[in-house]
Design a protein around this motif. Structure first.
Motif, PDB file in Angstrom:
ATOM      1  N   ILE A 201       0.855  -1.193   0.000  1.00  0.00           N
ATOM      2  CA  ILE A 201       0.000   0.000   0.000  1.00  0.00           C
ATOM      3  C   ILE A 201       0.891   1.243   0.000  1.00  0.00           C
ATOM      4  N   MET A 205      -2.408   5.837  -2.198  1.00  0.00           N
ATOM      5  CA  MET A 205      -3.645   5.049  -2.093  1.00  0.00           C
ATOM      6  C   MET A 205      -4.414   5.444  -0.841  1.00  0.00           C
ATOM      7  N   TRP A 211      -7.650   2.996  -1.772  1.00  0.00           N
ATOM      8  CA  TRP A 211      -7.406   1.690  -1.163  1.00  0.00           C
ATOM      9  C   TRP A 211      -8.688   0.908  -0.926  1.00  0.00           C
ATOM     10  N   PHE A 216      -6.322  -6.559  -2.278  1.00  0.00           N
ATOM     11  CA  PHE A 216      -4.996  -6.759  -1.718  1.00  0.00           C
ATOM     12  C   PHE A 216      -4.583  -8.224  -1.748  1.00  0.00           C
TER      13      PHE A 216
END
Ligand SMILES: N[C@@H](Cc1ccccc1)C(=O)O
Length: 492
Positions: A201, A205, A211, A216
Motif C-alpha cells: 500500500i 492510495m 485503497w 490486496f
C-alpha cells in the motif's frame, strides 16, 4: 462459480499461460506470461503447493573432457603413443628420451595394467596385445562436447576410469519443466479473471481513498523466506573479543607490539639460555635482520646469564653472545611483549595483557599451526603472590564459562614456581591451556623490576576449539563458509 482458491494475479497469469502451453520450460512459461523467469517460477511453485500445477526437476548427468582428456583424445593416450612408437623391447631410459619423462612415466603404469607390455629389469617388453580399449572408444566419442554415458556408450567402470585419470569431469544439468494439473485445468475452465492485486500500500492510495476499492494480495505466513546470512564477526574473532573484554573488565591495560623481535627480548631477557632447544632453527622462524640491543639492560642481562650478576644466582655460566641476542626472530610467544612493557614500566602497580599472534615452526596438523594466538598477561605489585596468580587465572576461566580449573606443576626458564592451567571439559577430561608462573629474579633483576611479577601465556586457539566444539584447529583459519553461516551471531 467463484474459485475456492486464493490465488494471486501472478499465479492466475501463469496458470492461464500453462493451460495454453501444456508443459513448458521456465523460459517458455515466462515468455508466454510476460514475466521475469523468477517471478513466473515463484508463481509456479505457489500453484504447485495448491495442487494446480506441477514443477518437475530432472537431472541429467554429463561428462566433459578436461584439458588433458582433450589432448589425449586427439593425440592418443600416453600408453597408446608409446606402444605404437616402439617396435620391440625398449629400456625405460630410452622411452623417457623418445617421449617426455612425464608421458613415459604415465604410460608404463598403464601398459602394465592393461597387459600391453611387461616391465622386466627396466625394459618395456610389448606383449603384442594392445587392442583398442573401452576408454579409448569413449574418448573418441566426446568430440569436444558434454556427453551423457549413453552417448559415450560407456559403462560405469569405463567412466570411473576416465574420472580417476582426471581425463573427464562429471557435470549435472538440471532441467525444470512446469505443467498444469487436472485441478488447474478445471479452475481455468471455470473462468478466472485476472485482477490487479496490490502487494504494497502506498501513501497515495491512502490519501486518495483509492485503497477502499483495491484488491490486496493475501499475506501467506506459511511460506518460508530465504535464509538471510547477516554480517557478523568471525566466531574466532568473537571469542578473542570476549577474552579481551574480560581482561579489560578486570582492570588490565592492553599492549601491542612488533611481530619481529630481537632474540634479546624474545629469549635472553627471559633468561632462556642461548643454547636452549627452543631457539633452534627447527623451532623458531629466524630472520636475517638484526636489532640493536637496549644499552641500559644489555650488560645486566649478560652478567645474569654468565654468572648471576650481583645476585646469589649462578646464572647459566659460559659466555653470553651479543651477536646471538641481536638476531631477529618472529616472536615465538607474546611474553616478548609483556617483558619489554615491564622494563619500560617498572613502577607498580602494572596490570597488562596482550592477545596476539605468535609464530613457531610447527608441522601443520589438527592441533598445530605455525601461527597461533596467545593471551599473555602480567601483574606486578608490592605483595603479589603465587596465590594471586592462581586466583586471577581461575577468575578468567570462570568468566569464559569453565567451572573446573586446576593447575599442574610446570617448567619455564623464566618462572618459579611454574604451572600449567587446565580446565575440565565433558567428554574430553582435563585440557591443558598454556603456562604461567612468577618471574624469577634472573628475569626481573637485570631490568630493574623490584616487585613480584605474575605472568601467564595461554593458548587462545585451543580455548576457541573447546568453546566452538571443533576437532581441527585449522578450521579457525580456513573460514569454511557453511561453518561461518551456521555459527551463532552472538554469545548465548
Ligand atoms: N611463554 C610461555 C607461556 C608462559 C608465559 C608466561 C609465564 C609462563 C609461561 C609459552 O609460550 O608457552
Amino acid at each position: 462459480m467463484t474459485p475456492k482458491y486464493n490465488i494471486t494475479s501472478n499465479e492466475k497469469n501463469v496458470l492461464i499461460s500453462l493451460e495454453r502451453l501444456g508443459k513448458a520450460s521456465p523460459g517458455e512459461l515466462a515468455g508466454k506470461a510476460g514475466m521475469k523467469v523468477e517471478t513466473a517460477m515463484q508463481a509456479a511453485f505457489l500453484l504447485e503447493e495448491k495442487g494446480l500445477a506441477e514443477v518437475d526437476e530432472t537431472v541429467t548427468e554429463n561428462y566433459e573432457l578436461t584439458d588433458e582428456g582433450r589432448k589425449y583424445a586427439s593425440e592418443g593416450l600416453p600408453e597408446r603413443m608409446v606402444i605404437e612408437g616402439i617396435s620391440g623391447p625398449t629400456p625405460m631410459q630410452d622411452l623417457k628420451q623418445m617421449f617426455s619423462p612425464e608421458v613415459a612415466g604415465i604410460a608404463t603404469g598403464w601398459l602394465r595394467r592393461k597387459g600391453w607390455a611387461n616391465i622386466e629389469d627396466g625394459v618395456v617388453v610389448p606383449t603384442g596385445k594392445a587392442v583398442t580399449g573401452k576408454d579409448e572408444q569413449a574418448l573418441a566419442k566426446f568430440n569436444g562436447q558434454a556427453r551423457t554415458p549413453g552417448e559415450l556408450e560407456a559403462d560405469a567402470g569405463t567412466i570411473a576410469d576416465l574420472l580417476k585419470r582426471k581425463l573427464a569431469v562429471r557435470k549435472e544439468d538440471k532441467h525444470r519443466s512446469v505443467s498444469i494439473t487436472a485441478q488447474g485445468l478445471e479452475l481455468v475452465a471455470s473462468g478466472i479473471v485476472i485482477e490487479e492485486e496490490v502487494a504494497q500500500i502506498s501513501s497515495e492510495m491512502l490519501k486518495s481513498g483509492q485503497w477502499k476499492d483495491l484488491k490486496f494480495r493475501p499475506y501467506n505466513i506459511h511460506t518460508k523466506p530465504k535464509p538471510v546470512y547477516g554480517a557478523k564477526s568471525h566466531p574466532y574473532q568473537r571469542l578473542i573479543d570476549q577474552m579481551r573484554r574480560i581482561f579489560l573488565d578486570m582492570g588490565f591495560t592492553e599492549i601491542k607490539g612488533e611481530v619481529v623481535q630481537s632474540s634479546f627480548w624474545n629469549f635472553d631477557s627471559l633468561f632462556q639460555p642461548q643454547d636452549h632447544p627452543a631457539r633452534e632453527m627447527q623451532d623458531t622462524f629466524h630472520l636475517s635482520s638484526t636489532s640493536e640491543l637496549p644499552g641500559e639492560y644489555k650488560d645486566n642481562v649478560c652478567a645474569m646469564h654468565e654468572y648471576g650478576g650481583d645476585t646469589d644466582s649462578t646464572g647459566w655460566g659460559g659466555t653470553w653472545s651479543e651477536e646471538i641476542a641481536c638476531r631477529n626472530v618472529l616472536r615465538t610467544h607474546t611474553t616478548a611483549l609483556t617483558i619489554r612493557y615491564l622494563a619500560d614500566n617498572p613502577e607498580p602497580p602494572v596490570k597488562a595483557f596482550s592477545i596476539d599472534r605468535a609464530y613457531r615452526r610447527e608441522t601443520i596438523d589438527p592441533t598445530h599451526t605455525p601461527e597461533f594466538e596467545q593471551l599473555e598477561g602480567v601483574v606486578m605489585d608490592k605483595d603479589m603472590s603465587f596465590a594471586n596468580l592462581l586466583g586471577c587465572l581461575k577468575e578468567f576461566y570462570h568468566r569464559m564459562g569453565f567451572e573446573d580449573v586446576r593447575f599442574r606443576p610446570g617448567y619455564f626458564p623464566y618462572t618459579e614456581p611454574s604451572v600449567e592451567p587446565e580446565v575440565y571439559v565433558d567428554g574430553l577430561g582435563w585440557v591443558e591451556l598454556g603456562g604461567a608462573g612468577v618471574f624469577r629474579k634472573e628475569v626481573t633483576y637485570p631490568l630493574g623490576i623490584k616487585y613480584p611479577v605474575l605472568a601467564w601465556g595461554l593458548g587462545v586457539s585451543r580455548l576457541a576449539m573447546l568453546k566452538l566444539g571443533l576437532k581441527d584447529l585449522r578450521l579457525l583459519y580456513q573460514s569454511d563458509i557453511d561453518w561461518l553461516r551456521r555459527s551463532e551471531i552472538c554469545q548465548l
